[in-house]
Design an enzyme around this catalytic site. Structure first.
Site, short mmCIF file in Angstrom:
data_model
loop_
_atom_site.label_atom_id
_atom_site.label_comp_id
_atom_site.label_asym_id
_atom_site.label_seq_id
_atom_site.Cartn_x
_atom_site.Cartn_y
_atom_site.Cartn_z
N LYS A 120 0.10 4.88 5.12
CA LYS A 120 -1.23 3.55 5.12
C LYS A 120 -0.37 3.15 6.78
O LYS A 120 0.88 2.84 6.84
CB LYS A 120 -1.95 2.43 4.45
CG LYS A 120 -2.85 1.21 5.18
CD LYS A 120 -3.23 0.60 3.53
CE LYS A 120 -3.94 -0.64 4.37
NZ LYS A 120 -5.45 -0.44 5.33
N HIS A 123 0.79 -1.35 -0.11
CA HIS A 123 0.29 -0.21 0.33
C HIS A 123 0.86 1.34 0.56
O HIS A 123 1.87 1.39 -0.04
CB HIS A 123 -0.80 0.39 1.10
CG HIS A 123 -2.11 -1.11 0.95
ND1 HIS A 123 -2.01 -2.15 1.76
CD2 HIS A 123 -3.37 -1.25 0.09
CE1 HIS A 123 -3.31 -2.28 0.96
NE2 HIS A 123 -4.25 -1.87 0.74
#
Length: 268
Positions: A158, A154
């Site tokens: 995040k 990600h």
């Protein structure tokens, strides 16, 4: 159907505004931000970079339930309790995409579902939820002999790791194999270690750049391996799935539902 969004100025909140506007079945009637946010009073279209929006962002403590059929929440765990309690007190259905909830928060969620209908999913992508059905089948066929590893990547912003989706994949596999993920998960390896325990499920995490989301479940045996991968290229994928869940949820009885229920995959 009238939709409200918690955290309208967040990364997902802005995309949700776009997704609600694109749907012919939904109208955005409420968009909340923190009480100290400079976005209070600003047109949500300016916040999200979309046209044809006439409502203004509202502080979280001053929102009213009038003309809202369902709320969507993709904020952080710190805002979870306030948001779910607001929905319970005002009997408003909730689509929840917040990940990283602790056990106490998960219990609050279960208690709330006694009063209102809630869809809770780690990932609202249709493709990811099809992937969950596929890994369950793979675990049934290969899990007794194959080593199982889950990798995910990600963007740099995040905060929770592994991702909620990676944990969901691991839980589906562990449940199918009658294992407890809390006992069999391995979240990191470093240096020399004993020979791999076949009953473990490994996790690997990458955080870099602007990666939207990538997940792979690997089933590796001697002589062959199966990889099931999903890659998202736009957050709009998740937002459209959440809007689809909101459209499905609004007429449902109180209860805790999953995206598999929304898509009719629950019995797969």
């Amino acid at each position: 159907m009238n939709v409200g969004i918690f955290g309208a100025n967040g990364r997902m909140g802005r995309v949700l505004i776009e997704a609600v506007q694109e749907s012919s079945e939904t109208t955005l009637t409420l968009a909340t931000v923190r009480d100290d946010s400079p976005w209070i009073g600003m047109n949500v279209g300016d916040v999200a970079g979309v046209r044809n929006q006439t409502i203004a962002c509202t502080g979280i403590s001053t929102i009213q339930p009038d003309d809202v059929d369902v709320m969507i929440d993709f904020t952080l765990p710190a805002a979870f309790e306030h948001n779910v309690n607001w929905c319970v007190c005002n009997v408003v259905p909730l689509v929840l995409g917040t990940t990283g909830l602790n056990q106490a928060q998960e219990q609050i969620l279960k208690d709330a579902a006694i009063t209102i209908p809630i869809v809770y999913a780690a990932n609202y992508s249709v493709g990811v939820n099809v992937m969950l059905a596929l890994v369950k089948q793979a675990a049934k066929a290969l899990g007794e002999t194959a080593d199982i590893e889950i990798s995910e990547a990600h963007h740099r912003f995040k905060q929770d790791a592994p991702s909620g989706t990676a944990i969901a994949i691991g839980k589906v596999i562990a449940d199918e194999l009658k294992r407890d993920l809390d006992d069999c998960a391995v979240y990191g390896r470093e240096g020399k270690s004993p020979v791999r325990d076949h009953n473990t499920i490994g996790f690997a995490t990458v955080r870099a750049g602007d990666i939207v989301g990538e997940h792979t479940a690997l089933f590796a045996d001697i002589g062959e391996r199966l990889e099931i991968t999903h890659k998202a290229s736009s957050r709009l994928t998740f937002a459209k799935g959440a809007v689809r869940a909101a459209e499905w949820l609004v007429q449902k009885k109180p209860g805790l539902y999953s995206m598999s229920d929304v898509l009719g995959l629950a019995e797969s």
